[in-house]
Scaffold this motif. Sequence first.
Motif, PDB file in Angstrom:
ATOM      1  N   SER A 231      25.071  46.943  20.001  1.00 10.90           N
ATOM      2  CA  SER A 231      26.250  45.940  20.601  1.00 10.90           C
ATOM      3  C   SER A 231      26.087  45.621  21.917  1.00 10.90           C
ATOM      4  O   SER A 231      26.802  44.847  22.429  1.00 10.90           O
ATOM      5  CB  SER A 231      27.475  46.928  20.425  1.00 10.90           C
ATOM      6  OG  SER A 231      27.465  47.900  20.964  1.00 10.90           O
ATOM      7  N   PHE A 232      25.043  46.355  22.795  1.00 10.64           N
ATOM      8  CA  PHE A 232      24.863  45.954  24.020  1.00 10.64           C
ATOM      9  C   PHE A 232      23.567  45.203  24.453  1.00 10.64           C
ATOM     10  O   PHE A 232      23.425  44.621  25.235  1.00 10.64           O
ATOM     11  CB  PHE A 232      24.736  47.374  24.886  1.00 10.64           C
ATOM     12  CG  PHE A 232      26.021  48.105  24.995  1.00 10.64           C
ATOM     13  CD1 PHE A 232      27.102  47.871  25.736  1.00 10.64           C
ATOM     14  CD2 PHE A 232      26.080  48.925  23.981  1.00 10.64           C
ATOM     15  CE1 PHE A 232      27.893  48.573  25.871  1.00 10.64           C
ATOM     16  CE2 PHE A 232      27.254  50.049  24.017  1.00 10.64           C
ATOM     17  CZ  PHE A 232      28.071  49.782  24.871  1.00 10.64           C
ATOM     18  N   GLN A 233      22.618  44.919  23.196  1.00  8.60           N
ATOM     19  CA  GLN A 233      21.314  44.285  23.383  1.00  8.60           C
ATOM     20  C   GLN A 233      21.553  42.816  23.076  1.00  8.60           C
ATOM     21  O   GLN A 233      21.922  42.226  21.985  1.00  8.60           O
ATOM     22  CB  GLN A 233      20.576  44.899  22.423  1.00  8.60           C
ATOM     23  CG  GLN A 233      20.090  46.404  22.879  1.00  8.60           C
ATOM     24  CD  GLN A 233      19.209  47.168  21.921  1.00  8.60           C
ATOM     25  OE1 GLN A 233      18.864  46.433  20.951  1.00  8.60           O
ATOM     26  NE2 GLN A 233      18.868  48.274  22.103  1.00  8.60           N
ATOM     27  N   CYS A 234      21.534  42.024  23.989  1.00 14.49           N
ATOM     28  CA  CYS A 234      21.513  40.557  23.782  1.00 14.49           C
ATOM     29  C   CYS A 234      20.413  39.963  24.567  1.00 14.49           C
ATOM     30  O   CYS A 234      19.620  40.465  25.165  1.00 14.49           O
ATOM     31  CB  CYS A 234      22.798  39.892  24.577  1.00 14.49           C
ATOM     32  SG  CYS A 234      24.243  40.605  24.075  1.00 14.49           S
ATOM     33  N   SER A 235      20.032  38.447  23.878  1.00 15.96           N
ATOM     34  CA  SER A 235      18.892  37.757  24.254  1.00 15.96           C
ATOM     35  C   SER A 235      19.452  36.314  24.521  1.00 15.96           C
ATOM     36  O   SER A 235      20.292  35.975  23.832  1.00 15.96           O
ATOM     37  CB  SER A 235      17.718  37.843  23.224  1.00 15.96           C
ATOM     38  OG  SER A 235      17.234  39.113  23.218  1.00 15.96           O
ATOM     39  N   SER A 236      18.694  35.881  25.550  1.00 14.18           N
ATOM     40  CA  SER A 236      19.034  34.212  25.904  1.00 14.18           C
ATOM     41  C   SER A 236      18.562  33.721  24.934  1.00 14.18           C
ATOM     42  O   SER A 236      17.171  33.681  24.299  1.00 14.18           O
ATOM     43  CB  SER A 236      18.538  34.021  27.249  1.00 14.18           C
ATOM     44  OG  SER A 236      19.311  34.759  28.097  1.00 14.18           O
ATOM     45  N   SER A 237      19.326  32.184  24.607  1.00 14.43           N
ATOM     46  CA  SER A 237      18.780  31.346  23.681  1.00 14.43           C
ATOM     47  C   SER A 237      18.405  30.092  24.394  1.00 14.43           C
ATOM     48  O   SER A 237      18.912  29.790  25.691  1.00 14.43           O
ATOM     49  CB  SER A 237      19.890  31.109  22.575  1.00 14.43           C
ATOM     50  OG  SER A 237      19.440  30.073  21.753  1.00 14.43           O
ATOM     51  N   SER A 238      17.861  28.982  23.725  1.00 13.11           N
ATOM     52  CA  SER A 238      17.281  27.903  24.349  1.00 13.11           C
ATOM     53  C   SER A 238      18.595  27.263  24.559  1.00 13.11           C
ATOM     54  O   SER A 238      18.634  26.081  25.440  1.00 13.11           O
ATOM     55  CB  SER A 238      16.456  27.204  23.098  1.00 13.11           C
ATOM     56  OG  SER A 238      17.184  26.787  22.091  1.00 13.11           O
ATOM     57  N   ASP A 239      19.948  27.283  24.177  1.00 14.06           N
ATOM     58  CA  ASP A 239      20.937  26.416  24.409  1.00 14.06           C
ATOM     59  C   ASP A 239      21.595  27.060  25.628  1.00 14.06           C
ATOM     60  O   ASP A 239      22.916  26.690  25.895  1.00 14.06           O
ATOM     61  CB  ASP A 239      21.944  26.530  23.403  1.00 14.06           C
ATOM     62  CG  ASP A 239      22.327  27.792  22.815  1.00 14.06           C
ATOM     63  OD1 ASP A 239      21.986  28.913  23.567  1.00 14.06           O
ATOM     64  OD2 ASP A 239      23.306  27.975  21.967  1.00 14.06           O
ATOM     65  N   GLY A 240      21.201  28.109  26.454  1.00 13.53           N
ATOM     66  CA  GLY A 240      21.703  28.583  27.420  1.00 13.53           C
ATOM     67  C   GLY A 240      22.611  29.693  27.397  1.00 13.53           C
ATOM     68  O   GLY A 240      23.270  30.251  28.341  1.00 13.53           O
ATOM     69  N   ARG A 241      22.855  30.131  26.064  1.00 11.14           N
ATOM     70  CA  ARG A 241      23.823  31.073  25.612  1.00 11.14           C
ATOM     71  C   ARG A 241      23.069  32.304  25.429  1.00 11.14           C
ATOM     72  O   ARG A 241      21.863  32.126  24.900  1.00 11.14           O
ATOM     73  CB  ARG A 241      24.869  30.809  24.532  1.00 11.14           C
ATOM     74  CG  ARG A 241      25.597  29.481  24.969  1.00 11.14           C
ATOM     75  CD  ARG A 241      26.390  28.965  23.658  1.00 11.14           C
ATOM     76  NE  ARG A 241      27.070  27.897  24.172  1.00 11.14           N
ATOM     77  CZ  ARG A 241      27.935  27.169  23.096  1.00 11.14           C
ATOM     78  NH1 ARG A 241      27.990  27.865  21.799  1.00 11.14           N
ATOM     79  NH2 ARG A 241      28.790  26.102  23.627  1.00 11.14           N
ATOM     80  N   SER A 242      23.732  33.475  25.148  1.00  8.82           N
ATOM     81  CA  SER A 242      23.342  34.773  24.894  1.00  8.82           C
ATOM     82  C   SER A 242      23.721  35.211  23.495  1.00  8.82           C
ATOM     83  O   SER A 242      24.998  35.019  23.338  1.00  8.82           O
ATOM     84  CB  SER A 242      23.419  35.758  25.921  1.00  8.82           C
ATOM     85  OG  SER A 242      22.870  35.489  27.208  1.00  8.82           O
ATOM     86  N   TYR A 243      23.013  35.729  22.806  1.00  3.47           N
ATOM     87  CA  TYR A 243      23.629  36.257  21.384  1.00  3.47           C
ATOM     88  C   TYR A 243      22.952  37.659  20.957  1.00  3.47           C
ATOM     89  O   TYR A 243      21.795  38.152  21.763  1.00  3.47           O
ATOM     90  CB  TYR A 243      22.803  35.202  20.249  1.00  3.47           C
ATOM     91  CG  TYR A 243      23.553  33.754  20.482  1.00  3.47           C
ATOM     92  CD1 TYR A 243      24.475  33.357  19.769  1.00  3.47           C
ATOM     93  CD2 TYR A 243      22.502  32.979  21.149  1.00  3.47           C
ATOM     94  CE1 TYR A 243      25.056  32.243  20.054  1.00  3.47           C
ATOM     95  CE2 TYR A 243      23.215  31.612  21.055  1.00  3.47           C
ATOM     96  CZ  TYR A 243      24.197  31.160  20.505  1.00  3.47           C
ATOM     97  OH  TYR A 243      24.735  29.984  20.748  1.00  3.47           O
ATOM     98  N   LEU A 244      23.507  38.301  20.273  1.00  3.94           N
ATOM     99  CA  LEU A 244      23.208  39.495  19.933  1.00  3.94           C
ATOM    100  C   LEU A 244      22.055  39.744  19.290  1.00  3.94           C
ATOM    101  O   LEU A 244      21.615  39.136  18.434  1.00  3.94           O
ATOM    102  CB  LEU A 244      24.535  40.158  19.226  1.00  3.94           C
ATOM    103  CG  LEU A 244      25.464  40.972  19.788  1.00  3.94           C
ATOM    104  CD1 LEU A 244      26.278  41.776  18.713  1.00  3.94           C
ATOM    105  CD2 LEU A 244      24.989  41.990  20.778  1.00  3.94           C
TER     106      LEU A 244
END
Length: 220
Positions: A142-155
């Motif tokens: 629940s704390f591990q996120c990664s950045s996406s190409s759209d500039g947002r972060s997702y789990l």
Amino acid sequence: IWVNGALCDFVSVDVVFKHCRALSIFSSYPLRWHTNLQGLFIFFAFSAFSVEIAKPECAVDWSFPASFFMQVLLPLVIPLLHFAPVLLKAAKRRLALNSPPWQVLLLKGDTPLTHQFNTAIMQSVRVLLICYQSVVQVTLASFQCSSSSDGRSYLDADPEFQCWTHLHYALMGCAVLPLGLCLAFPLTIHALVSHAVETKTLHRPQVLQRLGGLYVRYSS
């Protein structure tokens, strides 16, 4: 002799298997592990099975929060089912006249009710040991996120769940409690077993009923 040998072999394999499960928790951390460890991590992954009954997203389109709460609540509900009948019987005994106090009924007595309470403790500890790895992994996820190409972060555990939103902050707030319990559980077990060693009560019948499954198999 053959039966004793088979039981010893089973206990040895079970000890190694549980040790590999513990090591698999560390292998799941997103660190820069040495390439020579990758083969060992694959071996550990075979022992890192989750409690699949608590992961219904394989059959139902459930979100990560639903799976999170299912896996976290499961090791709490099952021990409650073990303790509830014993506590109800103890409550009925306490309502009777000249009833002994709670600590005698459940902890210090030598009655069927005391044995049932000790058994409930051991069964609950076993459930927590089985579910421990899954709870640790889903809590850390629940704390591990990664950045996406759209500039947002997702789990990482759910690419459709956006991070750093009000829902994610609420999820991380809920994850603090199971994270604290994950840290407190092994420390509590260590404290109880160490206290039994210091007081030389490790092999008393009541202590064996409550905690014997944790260390009897390691005895030579």
